[in-house]
Design a protein around this motif. Structure first.
Motif, PDB file in Angstrom:
ATOM      1  N   ARG A  83       0.849  -1.189   0.000  1.00  0.00           N
ATOM      2  CA  ARG A  83       0.000   0.000   0.000  1.00  0.00           C
ATOM      3  C   ARG A  83       0.889   1.244   0.000  1.00  0.00           C
ATOM      4  N   ASP A  84       0.707   2.138  -0.970  1.00  0.00           N
ATOM      5  CA  ASP A  84       1.522   3.347  -1.034  1.00  0.00           C
ATOM      6  C   ASP A  84       0.925   4.437  -0.145  1.00  0.00           C
ATOM      7  N   ALA A  85       1.539   5.622  -0.181  1.00  0.00           N
ATOM      8  CA  ALA A  85       1.129   6.709   0.717  1.00  0.00           C
ATOM      9  C   ALA A  85      -0.297   7.159   0.454  1.00  0.00           C
ATOM     10  N   SER A  86      -0.771   6.991  -0.770  1.00  0.00           N
ATOM     11  CA  SER A  86      -2.137   7.416  -1.090  1.00  0.00           C
ATOM     12  C   SER A  86      -3.185   6.377  -0.726  1.00  0.00           C
ATOM     13  N   GLY A  87      -2.720   5.227  -0.251  1.00  0.00           N
ATOM     14  CA  GLY A  87      -3.648   4.163   0.123  1.00  0.00           C
ATOM     15  C   GLY A  87      -3.924   3.176  -0.981  1.00  0.00           C
ATOM     16  N   THR A  88      -3.306   3.369  -2.135  1.00  0.00           N
ATOM     17  CA  THR A  88      -3.511   2.464  -3.268  1.00  0.00           C
ATOM     18  C   THR A  88      -2.676   1.205  -3.094  1.00  0.00           C
ATOM     19  N   GLU A  89      -3.295   0.067  -3.332  1.00  0.00           N
ATOM     20  CA  GLU A  89      -2.589  -1.202  -3.224  1.00  0.00           C
ATOM     21  C   GLU A  89      -2.084  -1.661  -4.586  1.00  0.00           C
ATOM     22  N   ARG A  90      -0.901  -2.266  -4.595  1.00  0.00           N
ATOM     23  CA  ARG A  90      -0.361  -2.852  -5.809  1.00  0.00           C
ATOM     24  C   ARG A  90       0.435  -4.095  -5.418  1.00  0.00           C
TER      25      ARG A  90
END
Length: 439
Positions: free
Chosen positions: A389-396
């Protein structure tokens, strides 16, 4: 002619007995003054016994593996003159023993094997329980011929195991990259025992090997540790992707400094946490009912050597930086492997780290190095896809390097909550290596 009785002298380590590890003379041998007669193992080191006189050996005390008391006869020598009978006025005094390096066959591993010396758990020296063996005449024994095998790629531990099994490494076909591993030896033995074609023409045979010296001390101390300590294990998964990137960057510009492995980072992180978790850096005297918590971290590094498992100690590990830790790990591992480690370098650890390196497995349950109360073991690094999960909350999904770290603790001293809390704090440091380097 007279008789000179060479008694086992006080070796000066406060011990009451020592084990015969190897004889260098037999009945009937003619020896000179200062010739080596036997190697004796105490609780702390192997010492060389030298003859104080010249003459002919007429009696020896027992066989390799026997334990004799300080002051007991070791060798009886026929000498010119009156010998050292109590009535003889010029009796020569018993000499003091001098520590010597353990004589281990020289190996020529490649540079990668230095990193792989990070090895399985060993425990401190146990107390021999045998009664002193009486002096008895020994029959001369023919020396067993040693067969030389072709020099192939293999670790010192694999070479030693092959020698013990009587296998020529040139006969073993490695499964990968041309390096013979333990699994290749197992396959070779299984194939030959099952009736397969034996390249060397030898058939598998049963063998009885007497457990003596360091091997017996390891066996006894392992049994004592499991018998007396209520172990519990805790395993946590660590993302070491960032740490491996940091390690690669530091190694790329290391110059003439030693190569950094995972261990210096792990040890530095452990030392940062010990002030918060002093119950892990401790000894438990179960007879006195006293726990001693140590301020300094004397970090034991369990290392596989041709002679067996040893635990060289990094003194005051908390005062070393990463490069100093790497240098000390390499120095101590090499000293343990070639037998030059001093007694003081093989005792006094307050907490132990054990690693099987690339063979580390998914998880381990290491045996505590008694009287310590905890042991920590990193396992093999594997690459797996993970949700990130990146800082924006998006998971990859990313490819990450993951490693389990196993702990065994003495439940009489360390609670499960303590171990779990320590592991979670260790995870934070390992996954953000900049915090390890921060003051």
């Amino acid at each position: 002619m007279g008789r000179y009785t060479f008694t086992l002298p006080d070796i000066g380590e406060g011990i009451a007995e020592a084990e015969i590890v190897a004889w260098h003379v037999k009945v009937g041998d003619t020896i000179k003054e200062d010739d080596r007669v036997a190697d004796m193992m105490t609780d702390k080191a192997t010492v060389e016994m030298e003859s104080p006189v010249s003459g002919t050996v007429i009696e020896v005390a027992g066989e390799a593996g026997d334990v004799i008391a300080i002051g007991s006869p070791l060798v009886v020598i026929e000498v010119e003159g009156a010998g050292n009978d109590t009535a003889s006025p010029g009796a020569a005094p018993a000499p003091k023993a001098a520590p010597v390096e353990q004589r281990i066959a020289a190996e020529n591993p490649d540079a990668s094997d230095v990193d792989r010396v990070e090895a399985a758990v060993s425990n401190g020296p146990p107390r021999p329980a045998e009664k002193p063996a009486p002096v008895a005449k020994a029959e001369p024994q023919a020396a067993e011929p040693q067969r030389e095998h072709a020099r192939v790629l293999a670790s010192p531990a694999v070479r030693q195991r092959a020698r013990d099994l009587g296998i020529d490494l040139a006969d073993v076909r490695p499964a990968e990259d041309g390096r013979v591993r333990h699994g290749d030896l197992d396959a070779f033995l299984s194939y030959n025992a099952g009736g397969g074609f034996a390249v060397s023409g030898r058939k598998a045979v049963d063998e009885q090997v007497r457990v003596i010296g360091l091997r017996r001390r390891i066996a006894e101390n392992m049994a004592a540790s499991k018998r007396n300590i209520p172990h519990f294990a805790y395993v946590e998964e660590f993302d070491v992707t960032a740490l491996e990137e940091t390690r690669a960057q530091l190694n790329a510009g290391r110059g003439d400094r030693p190569k950094l492995t995972m261990l210096p980072f792990l040890i530095a992180a452990i030392c940062k946490l010990v002030p918060k978790y002093p119950m892990l850096n401790a000894h438990y005297d179960d007879e006195a009912g006293v726990v001693t918590r140590y301020g300094a971290v004397h970090l034991g590094i369990a290392a596989q050597t041709p002679a067996g498992l040893m635990v060289p100690v990094i003194r005051n590990a908390q005062d070393h930086n990463l490069w100093q830790l790497a240098a000390e790990i390499t120095r101590l591992a090499n000293a343990a492997r070639d037998g030059s480690a001093k007694s003081a370098e093989l005792s006094g650890s307050t907490l132990t780290v054990t690693s099987l390196g690339p063979m580390g497995g998914v998880a381990t349950t290491p045996v505590i190095n008694r009287p310590e109360v905890a042991i920590i073991g990193p396992n093999r690094i594997v690459e797996r896809p993970m949700f990130v999960r990146d800082a924006s909350g998006t998971e990859r999904v990313e490819k990450c390097k993951l490693m389990n770290i196993s702990m065994s603790c003495d439940h009489r001293v360390v609670d499960g909550w303590d171990a779990a809390s320590f592991a979670q704090d260790l995870k934070k440091l390992i996954e953000a290596p900049a915090l390890i380097l921060a003051g």
